[in-house]
Design an enzyme around this catalytic site. Structure first.
Site, PDB file in Angstrom:
ATOM      1  N   GLU A 282       1.899   3.381   3.077  1.00  0.00           N
ATOM      2  CA  GLU A 282       2.534   2.587   4.127  1.00  0.00           C
ATOM      3  C   GLU A 282       4.044   2.462   3.872  1.00  0.00           C
ATOM      4  O   GLU A 282       4.678   1.468   4.208  1.00  0.00           O
ATOM      5  CB  GLU A 282       1.847   1.227   4.231  1.00  0.00           C
ATOM      6  CG  GLU A 282       0.365   1.358   4.595  1.00  0.00           C
ATOM      7  CD  GLU A 282      -0.405   0.046   4.594  1.00  0.00           C
ATOM      8  OE1 GLU A 282       0.225  -1.024   4.451  1.00  0.00           O
ATOM      9  OE2 GLU A 282      -1.649   0.087   4.736  1.00  0.00           O
TER      10      GLU A 282
ATOM     11  N   GLU B 230       0.864  -5.655  10.958  1.00  0.00           N
ATOM     12  CA  GLU B 230       0.413  -4.269  10.944  1.00  0.00           C
ATOM     13  C   GLU B 230       1.292  -3.426  11.873  1.00  0.00           C
ATOM     14  O   GLU B 230       1.124  -3.419  13.089  1.00  0.00           O
ATOM     15  CB  GLU B 230      -1.054  -4.182  11.377  1.00  0.00           C
ATOM     16  CG  GLU B 230      -2.021  -4.963  10.500  1.00  0.00           C
ATOM     17  CD  GLU B 230      -2.275  -4.296   9.153  1.00  0.00           C
ATOM     18  OE1 GLU B 230      -1.752  -3.176   8.921  1.00  0.00           O
ATOM     19  OE2 GLU B 230      -2.995  -4.889   8.329  1.00  0.00           O
TER      20      GLU B 230
ATOM     21  N   HIS C 213       2.619  -4.239   6.711  1.00  0.00           N
ATOM     22  CA  HIS C 213       1.625  -3.208   6.454  1.00  0.00           C
ATOM     23  C   HIS C 213       1.595  -2.272   7.661  1.00  0.00           C
ATOM     24  O   HIS C 213       2.337  -2.447   8.618  1.00  0.00           O
ATOM     25  CB  HIS C 213       0.242  -3.826   6.249  1.00  0.00           C
ATOM     26  CG  HIS C 213       0.061  -4.529   4.939  1.00  0.00           C
ATOM     27  ND1 HIS C 213      -0.618  -3.974   3.877  1.00  0.00           N
ATOM     28  CD2 HIS C 213       0.483  -5.757   4.520  1.00  0.00           C
ATOM     29  CE1 HIS C 213      -0.614  -4.817   2.854  1.00  0.00           C
ATOM     30  NE2 HIS C 213       0.049  -5.911   3.220  1.00  0.00           N
TER      31      HIS C 213
ATOM     32  N   HIS D  36       0.834  -1.195   0.000  1.00  0.00           N
ATOM     33  CA  HIS D  36       0.000   0.000   0.000  1.00  0.00           C
ATOM     34  C   HIS D  36       0.872   1.250   0.000  1.00  0.00           C
ATOM     35  O   HIS D  36       1.847   1.343   0.749  1.00  0.00           O
ATOM     36  CB  HIS D  36      -0.930  -0.002   1.205  1.00  0.00           C
ATOM     37  CG  HIS D  36      -2.020  -1.024   1.111  1.00  0.00           C
ATOM     38  ND1 HIS D  36      -2.485  -1.732   2.198  1.00  0.00           N
ATOM     39  CD2 HIS D  36      -2.745  -1.453   0.048  1.00  0.00           C
ATOM     40  CE1 HIS D  36      -3.454  -2.557   1.800  1.00  0.00           C
ATOM     41  NE2 HIS D  36      -3.624  -2.397   0.504  1.00  0.00           N
TER      42      HIS D  36
END
Length: 378
Positions: A147, A347, A288, A144
């Site tokens: 990110e 994450e 991420h 992404h």
């Protein structure tokens, strides 16, 4: 750096002189040693650089030391890399990545760098490979666009690993050469270079109008996750893609969440799927942001090792281990479904994307535990 070998009688003597494992020297000179065992006229020495003699030892706190033999005639001094050459705590753009890859390739030639595909705009997607073991582990970052902090963290971790290898040391307490001998590590530090560049540098010339339209007319691209086709790359894999397609909004190319017209339609995703199929990895990890948690299951198809690894990763990072969430078509989802091997979506950090650089040091210190644990997985 490259040296002449005329003053050395054997590879073993070179290894002892530079205090380097013999296999790192061999792997840094495959073009020579693949042809035979005779010592070539010149070879690469990993983890060292030659510096002009005008550098003063006190300025470098002992990192530079004189060499009495091969280098004395040239009045040069030898610098061993004992500290990172890469600084990830910045807006980590594709341009910075290319510069850092060149630095690592020169300093550590046993680490290979190759192009595995191109982005929508024709920018290269690079893979780093380190190690010669039978166990194959893959880690990637920046699926992404906003990110991008994940790429800086991952490249600093790679740099720390390379330094540990050439200094016969440990990687935050773990023996580095053991990992090198048992693991072939694959790194794709930036899956979505176009998107990252868009967030950091703004739209490229000629595409402003189309990208602004997909961004609802806003010139602020900080919320952009997709590639430059307006497709969310982590909603593109054939793991119940139809479910995501049916329920995702928007229904057309946008800054985020649009899964495309079909799975694997985007060149970045096609390159990643091809890499995985050809490499037959034993485990994959995707970096991420954000949430300080990670996901390790998909549809009950994850193997028993996944739960064990999840416990280790959670303990080493402090991140919450979550077996599954109501989501499909991600890289980790597809890997587990297709191969039945451990896959993880990590994450990093907590807050609003892009995660502020003020969190960088904390994130790095948390994630290095997962990186080391993955390398030492048996």
């Amino acid at each position: 750096m490259r040296i002449l070998t005329k003053d050395f009688d054997s590879l073993y003597e070179i290894s002892a002189f530079f205090n380097l494992p013999t296999e790192l020297i061999i792997d840094s000179n495959k073009e020579f040693f693949d042809q035979g065992s005779v010592l070539p006229d010149e070879i690469n020495i990993p983890g060292f650089s030659l510096l002009p003699s005008c550098f003063q030892e006190e300025e470098n706190q002992g990192a530079i030391r004189s060499v009495e033999r091969t280098f004395q005639e040239n009045k040069q001094k030898l610098w061993k890399h004992t500290s990172p050459a890469i600084v990830g705590r910045m807006e980590y753009s594709p341009e910075i990545l290319e510069r850092d890859l060149a630095v690592l390739k020169q300093a550590y030639p046993y680490a290979s760098v190759r192009e595995i595909g191109k982005s929508v705009l024709g920018n290269p997607i690079k893979e780093i490979k380190i190690g010669k073991g039978n166990r194959k582990i893959h880690i990637n970052a920046s699926f992404h666009a906003n990110e991008w902090i994940t790429s800086g963290v991952l490249m600093e971790l790679v740099n720390a690993y390379l330094i540990a290898l050439t200094n016969n040391g440990g990687l935050h307490g773990a023996e580095a050469m053991g990992a090198y001998r048992s693991v072939e590590l694959s790194i794709v530090p930036m899956v979505n270079p176009d998107g990252v560049s868009l967030v950091i540098n703004g739209p490229p010339k000629g595409l402003e109008k189309n990208l602004l339209k997909m961004n609802n007319g806003s010139t602020d691209f900080s919320g952009w996750k997709a590639n430059c086709n307006g497709v969310d790359l982590n909603n593109q894999f054939p793991a119940n893609w139809e479910i995501e397609k049916g329920r995702k909004e928007p229904k057309s190319p946008a800054a985020r969440d649009y899964p495309g017209n079909k799975p694997l339609s985007e060149p970045e995703v096609a390159a990643m799927a091809k890499l995985v199929r050809e490499s037959q990895f034993d485990m994959v990890i995707a970096f991420h942001t954000q949430g300080e948690e990670f996901y390790w299951g998909y549809g009950g198809r994850e193997p028993g090792d996944s739960e064990k690894l999840a416990a280790i990763f959670s303990k080493s990072s402090g991140y919450k281990a979550v077996r599954s969430i109501d989501s499909h078509a991600g890289f980790k989802d597809w890997f587990i479904q297709e191969f039945g091997k451990p896959g993880f979506t990590i994450e990093l950090g907590k807050g609003i994307n892009p995660i502020p650089l003020s969190q960088y040091n904390k994130i790095y210190n948390q994630i290095k535990g997962i990186f080391i644990s993955a390398l030492n997985w048996r």
